[in-house]
Design a protein around this motif. Structure first.
Motif, PDB file in Angstrom:
ATOM      1  N   PHE A  19       0.832  -1.204   0.000  1.00 20.01           N
ATOM      2  CA  PHE A  19       0.000   0.000   0.000  1.00 20.01           C
ATOM      3  C   PHE A  19       0.867   1.255   0.000  1.00 20.01           C
ATOM      4  O   PHE A  19       0.566   2.235  -0.691  1.00 20.01           O
ATOM      5  CB  PHE A  19      -0.929  -0.003   1.208  1.00 20.01           C
ATOM      6  N   LEU A  20       1.968   1.217   0.759  1.00 23.56           N
ATOM      7  CA  LEU A  20       2.880   2.356   0.789  1.00 23.56           C
ATOM      8  C   LEU A  20       3.509   2.600  -0.577  1.00 23.56           C
ATOM      9  O   LEU A  20       3.694   3.744  -0.999  1.00 23.56           O
ATOM     10  CB  LEU A  20       3.976   2.131   1.837  1.00 23.56           C
ATOM     11  N   SER A  60      -4.207   2.083 -14.042  1.00 26.82           N
ATOM     12  CA  SER A  60      -3.163   3.017 -13.633  1.00 26.82           C
ATOM     13  C   SER A  60      -1.921   2.262 -13.195  1.00 26.82           C
ATOM     14  O   SER A  60      -1.982   1.071 -12.834  1.00 26.82           O
ATOM     15  CB  SER A  60      -3.648   3.903 -12.480  1.00 26.82           C
ATOM     16  N   VAL A  61      -0.783   2.960 -13.213  1.00 27.28           N
ATOM     17  CA  VAL A  61       0.468   2.322 -12.835  1.00 27.28           C
ATOM     18  C   VAL A  61       0.480   1.958 -11.357  1.00 27.28           C
ATOM     19  O   VAL A  61       1.175   1.036 -10.925  1.00 27.28           O
ATOM     20  CB  VAL A  61       1.663   3.239 -13.183  1.00 27.28           C
ATOM     21  N   ARG A  62      -0.286   2.679 -10.548  1.00 30.32           N
ATOM     22  CA  ARG A  62      -0.378   2.362  -9.125  1.00 30.32           C
ATOM     23  C   ARG A  62      -1.311   1.178  -8.852  1.00 30.32           C
ATOM     24  O   ARG A  62      -1.209   0.520  -7.819  1.00 30.32           O
ATOM     25  CB  ARG A  62      -0.922   3.565  -8.344  1.00 30.32           C
ATOM     26  N   VAL A  96      10.819   8.938  -3.145  1.00 29.43           N
ATOM     27  CA  VAL A  96      11.767   7.831  -3.073  1.00 29.43           C
ATOM     28  C   VAL A  96      11.864   7.318  -1.635  1.00 29.43           C
ATOM     29  O   VAL A  96      11.985   6.119  -1.402  1.00 29.43           O
ATOM     30  CB  VAL A  96      13.159   8.268  -3.571  1.00 29.43           C
ATOM     31  N   LEU A  97      11.776   8.223  -0.671  1.00 37.27           N
ATOM     32  CA  LEU A  97      11.876   7.838   0.736  1.00 37.27           C
ATOM     33  C   LEU A  97      10.763   6.873   1.124  1.00 37.27           C
ATOM     34  O   LEU A  97      11.027   5.829   1.738  1.00 37.27           O
ATOM     35  CB  LEU A  97      11.828   9.080   1.632  1.00 37.27           C
ATOM     36  N   GLN A  98       9.522   7.191   0.780  1.00 38.56           N
ATOM     37  CA  GLN A  98       8.401   6.320   1.148  1.00 38.56           C
ATOM     38  C   GLN A  98       8.518   4.969   0.462  1.00 38.56           C
ATOM     39  O   GLN A  98       8.281   3.925   1.081  1.00 38.56           O
ATOM     40  CB  GLN A  98       7.067   6.973   0.773  1.00 38.56           C
ATOM     41  N   THR A  99       8.915   4.964  -0.809  1.00 39.13           N
ATOM     42  CA  THR A  99       9.077   3.705  -1.532  1.00 39.13           C
ATOM     43  C   THR A  99      10.219   2.888  -0.934  1.00 39.13           C
ATOM     44  O   THR A  99      10.146   1.658  -0.868  1.00 39.13           O
ATOM     45  CB  THR A  99       9.342   3.970  -3.024  1.00 39.13           C
ATOM     46  N   CYS A 137       8.580  -4.765   2.835  1.00 36.66           N
ATOM     47  CA  CYS A 137       8.198  -5.929   2.033  1.00 36.66           C
ATOM     48  C   CYS A 137       9.268  -7.025   2.095  1.00 36.66           C
ATOM     49  O   CYS A 137       8.946  -8.207   2.213  1.00 36.66           O
ATOM     50  CB  CYS A 137       7.961  -5.511   0.581  1.00 36.66           C
ATOM     51  N   GLY A 138      10.536  -6.624   2.022  1.00 40.18           N
ATOM     52  CA  GLY A 138      11.606  -7.602   2.115  1.00 40.18           C
ATOM     53  C   GLY A 138      11.605  -8.306   3.454  1.00 40.18           C
ATOM     54  O   GLY A 138      11.774  -9.528   3.534  1.00 40.18           O
TER      55      GLY A 138
END
Length: 404
Positions: free
Chosen positions: A293-294, A367-369, A301-304, A311-312
């Motif tokens: 979701f994030l 959409s890409v999201r 870039v920070l949030q991703t 996720c890892g």
């Protein structure tokens, strides 16, 4: 104490070469120039063909162990990895290199699944869970180190980068010297011949038997989770560049951060498992859902980056849990079922791009999201499902807690 430490290091060291097959992916452009007369798709197979042969030999590894014993089978596998790994550094013929890469995958598959069985034989309870977590961490650590080393050696020549596989030599020596012989029928039944290390004592310490239906359910969950997990690698950079808040370099860094999260999960799995126990799987899926979701909602870039670590960490908490679950509740079928888990993992990884396309068409993603939102919802649904399943089995959970 010293012998026990050497045994642990020797077993875990074998995990250093398990995920090293894809480390030479960065070589493909340089190799494509050298072998200009070979179709690019064929050259690209050098980084993917090991996975195919891993699946083949994983299915055969239990048969090898039956006749050769676990130690000999693992040593032969490591030796194949060592020899086939450095062949491209010595020989410039493309077709010999292609065969060597296939043999490399076959060698990895010979011992990959057997390592979990070896751990289950020598260790029990929380110590076994911690060792399975460490194994996952060593795989992540190796993947990061090997990829970095290949990148540095590639500056010299693409053939030079294949010398990274010499790491298999000390691994072979450690396993030869410090891991006792383990016959096929000893796994889960008897102590090692020297009598100094602990047996897994299945009858006393194992969980209630895992039925074929439940095991198949775990395989399905694994394939789905792998497809979703791999979507970060497949779609992550595209998401960042399309939305304009990152570039290809940022995408590469995101993949490295996934490795950091995965490695951290491996080292911490034993402690996490002591707290979460039978709820490890639904909690892992819940946390991974948050991570997806994030990513879907990210504009920075920070949030991703934070989401990639999450996720890892969550995926590599789920995977050791699954290995531990199977090793403690499958008795004589543990090695075979571990092999099937690895087959499921490789199938999910290999076909993840197609799985993502199926999800996009099924849910009409525009959409890409969108794909990340859908995957977050799927993971949350699976987490809720597993919570309900756990709550409906209080008697089984009580038995597991008592056994542990």
């Amino acid at each position: 104490m010293k012998k026990d430490l050497l045994l642990k290091i020797s077993i875990l060291s074998a995990s250093l070469v398990v995920v090293s097959g894809g480390a030479i992916a960065a070589n493909i452009p340089a190799m494509a120039k050298t072998f200009a007369d070979v179709p690019l798709q064929t050259v690209e197979m050098l980084s993917t063909i090991p996975s195919l042969f891993i699946i083949i030999s994983v299915l055969m590894s239990n048969l090898f162990a039956r006749y050769l014993g676990y130690k000999r089978t693992i040593l032969i596998g490591i030796a194949i990895v060592l020899v086939s790994g450095i062949i491209p550094a010595l020989i410039g013929n493309f077709w010999i290199i292609l065969v060597s890469r296939a043999l490399f995958g076959f060698g990895v598959g010979m011992f990959n699944s057997l390592l979990v069985a070896i751990i289950s034989h020598f260790y029990e309870g929380d110590e076994r869970a911690a060792m399975i977590g460490y194994q996952s961490a060593f795989e992540g650590l190796s993947g990061m180190f090997m990829t970095f080393a290949v990148g540095q050696l590639l500056k010299v020549h693409w053939q030079t980068s294949f010398w990274v596989y010499l790491i298999a030599l000390p691994v072979f020596i450690l396993f030869l010297l410090f891991v006792p012989n383990v016959a096929y029928d000893e796994i889960g039944k008897e102590k090692p011949a020297d009598g100094e290390m602990k047996s897994s004592a299945f009858q006393k310490n194992s969980e209630p038997a895992l039925s074929k239906r439940d095991f198949l359910g775990y395989i399905v969950l694994l394939v789905i989770a792998v497809i979703i997990y791999m979507s970060i690698a497949v779609k992550g950079t595209t998401l960042m560049t399309t939305l304009g808040y990152g570039d290809a370099t940022d995408g590469s860094n995101i993949l490295a951060l996934i490795g950091v999260g995965a490695m951290s999960a491996g080292f911490l799995f034993g402690k996490v498992y002591r707290i979460t126990r039978t709820y490890t799987l639904p909690i892992s899926f819940s946390v991974m859902s948050v991570g997806m979701f994030l990513i879907a909602s990210s504009n920075s870039v920070l949030q991703t980056s934070i989401a990639a670590v999450v996720c890892g960490f969550s995926f590599r908490t789920f995977l050791p849990y699954l290995f531990n679950k199977v090793s403690t509740s499958s008795a004589g079928n543990a090695a075979y079922r571990t092999s099937l888990i690895l087959v499921g993992f490789n199938i999910g990884a290999a076909f993840s791009p197609y799985g993502i396309v199926v999800l996009e068409r099924l849910f009409q993603v525009t959409s890409v999201r969108g794909i990340f939102y859908i995957e977050a919802a799927i993971l949350l649904g699976l987490a809720v499902f597993r919570f309900v399943v756990n709550l409906r089995k209080p008697r089984e959970n009580a038995q597991i807690a008592a056994a542990e």
